[in-house]
Design an enzyme around this catalytic site. Structure first.
Site, mmCIF file in Angstrom:
data_model
loop_
_atom_site.group_PDB
_atom_site.id
_atom_site.type_symbol
_atom_site.label_atom_id
_atom_site.label_comp_id
_atom_site.label_asym_id
_atom_site.label_seq_id
_atom_site.Cartn_x
_atom_site.Cartn_y
_atom_site.Cartn_z
ATOM 1 N N LYS A 226 7.651 7.879 -57.800
ATOM 2 C CA LYS A 226 6.238 7.576 -58.008
ATOM 3 C C LYS A 226 5.842 8.063 -59.384
ATOM 4 C CE LYS A 226 1.587 8.158 -56.320
ATOM 5 N NZ LYS A 226 0.724 8.545 -55.211
ATOM 6 N N LYS B 23 6.957 3.038 -57.023
ATOM 7 C CA LYS B 23 5.537 2.758 -57.225
ATOM 8 C C LYS B 23 5.125 3.143 -58.626
ATOM 9 C CE LYS B 23 1.191 4.248 -55.217
ATOM 10 N NZ LYS B 23 0.578 5.211 -54.349
HETATM 11 C C1 PBG Z 1 -2.260 9.459 -53.774
HETATM 12 C C2 PBG Z 1 -2.034 8.008 -53.783
HETATM 13 C C3 PBG Z 1 -2.365 7.177 -54.846
HETATM 14 C C4 PBG Z 1 -2.051 5.890 -54.462
HETATM 15 C C5 PBG Z 1 -1.537 5.944 -53.186
HETATM 16 N N1 PBG Z 1 -1.515 7.286 -52.761
HETATM 17 C C6 PBG Z 1 -3.027 7.468 -56.131
HETATM 18 C C7 PBG Z 1 -2.600 8.584 -56.931
HETATM 19 O O1 PBG Z 1 -1.456 9.022 -56.883
HETATM 20 O O2 PBG Z 1 -3.464 9.051 -57.659
HETATM 21 C C8 PBG Z 1 -2.268 4.706 -55.340
HETATM 22 C C9 PBG Z 1 -2.305 3.375 -54.685
HETATM 23 C C10 PBG Z 1 -2.850 2.301 -55.524
HETATM 24 O O3 PBG Z 1 -3.167 2.459 -56.708
HETATM 25 O O4 PBG Z 1 -2.996 1.200 -54.965
HETATM 26 N N2 PBG Z 1 -1.495 10.244 -52.984
#
Ligand code: PBG
Length: 331
Positions: A199, A254
């Protein structure tokens, strides 16, 4: 050396049937996971301004939505709760309240729709007063092991509510092992872990933070001390290896479209189930250009998710899941 004219690759492209017979990759409704945002209340649907077409739903409205999804062949959802500001604190302790919003939603879903795959997010950011995914010390540093403890309790309370697969998205070190051990000890041996292994600290998450209401809390801060540097790909393989060793069942990469090289490397290297997340910023770009008439929404979105399958993803998290399933049904 070319053996033209005996080989003409255009031959099989001349007719629809031969194009279809030779198509290598496909997207099916059952490949899709819809991320949903929930909120307190009844008969409440609130538009997320920066993600046109996406709404935050009260639990009863979510149940209606799931009925539609099942009819369309979408078999799984990913769940995010937007809680009231006064329930947030430094520790994000509402995350493991057994009567919390996500926990209640899962219980109700499982009573009405036991076959719907429920994959709640595990992370503290919708629950912390500062919008970070973990717990902070006085200097504002994110405490790894304390955060892992809290997220293990969160995962256990979600499993207890009936979650099929828990999805830690925080990027703390060791969280997958801690959650796996917790689940085993509590007897949840069949509850899976979808680990957000690769991520990235991405700007494409902007609209999501508005949807769960963590953006103003987060302010100018970022998540670069735990999420990955967008410049790295070897490091993604190390993250994946660790999560697999710690007991992850599915690996998440992601965001999606700017990171398909990572999807491909992970699939090729490990051959394990891989998920990819078409994140909020990707949705917002496709939606905005479509609304302006600059892109054909249906064709472009289908091409984007097909590219994810071609790169090696087994499943795709997308806010377009319902639309895609409808389009596939119509065609
Ligand atoms: C946070 C989380 C995020 C997303 C999913 N879980 C955002 C972040 O890490 O700040 C992002 C999902 C998206 O942008 O559609 N745990």
């Amino acid at each position: 050396m070319s053996n033209y004219p005996y080989t003409r690759l255009r031959r099989l492209r001349t007719q629809a049937f031969s194009r279809d017979l030779t198509q290598e990759h496909h997207v099916k409704a059952s490949d899709l996971v819809l991320p949903v945002f929930i909120q307190e209340g009844t008969r409440k649907r609130t538009a997320v301004e920066v993600m046109p077409g996406v709404e935050r739903l009260s639990i009863d409205e979510l149940l209606h939505e799931i009925e539609t999804l099942e009819a369309l062949g979408v078999r799984a959802i990913n769940l995010y709760a937007k809680i009231d500001q006064e329930k947030k604190n430094n520790d994000g302790s509402e995350a493991y309240n057994e009567q919390g919003l996500a926990q209640r939603a899962i219980r109700e879903i499982k009573v009405r729709f036991p076959k719907m795959g429920v994959m709640p997010d595990v992370a503290l950011d919708p629950y912390t007063s500062h919008g970070q995914d973990g717990i902070l010390d006085e200097q504002g540093r994110i405490l790894n092991d304390e955060s892992v403890q809290a997220m293990t309790m969160q995962a256990l309370s979600l499993a207890d509510a009936g979650a099929d697969i828990v999805a830690p998205s925080d990027m703390m070190d060791g969280r997958t092992l801690s959650i796996r051990e917790g689940l085993e000890a509590a007897g949840f041996i069949d509850v899976g872990i979808l680990a957000y292994a690769a991520k990235y600290a991405s700007n494409f998450y902007g609209p999501f933070r508005e949807a769960v209401g963590s953006n103003t809390n987060l302010g100018q801060a970022d998540k670069r001390t735990y999420q990955m540097n967008p410049a790295n790909s070897d490091e993604a393989l190390r993250e994946v290896q660790l999560d697999l060793e710690e007991g992850a069942d599915i690996i998440m990469v992601k965001p999606g479209m700017p990171y398909l090289d990572i999807v491909h490397r992970v699939k090729t290297e490990f051959g394990v189930p891989v998920a990819v997340y078409q994140v909020s910023g990707e949705y917002a770009m496709l939606k905005a250009a479509s609304q302006k008439g600059w892109l054909n929404e249906q064709k472009t979105v289908l091409e984007a998710v097909l590219g994810m399958k071609r790169a090696g993803a087994d499943m795709i998290f997308t806010y377009y899941a319902k639309d895609i399933a409808k389009w596939l049904k119509e065609s």
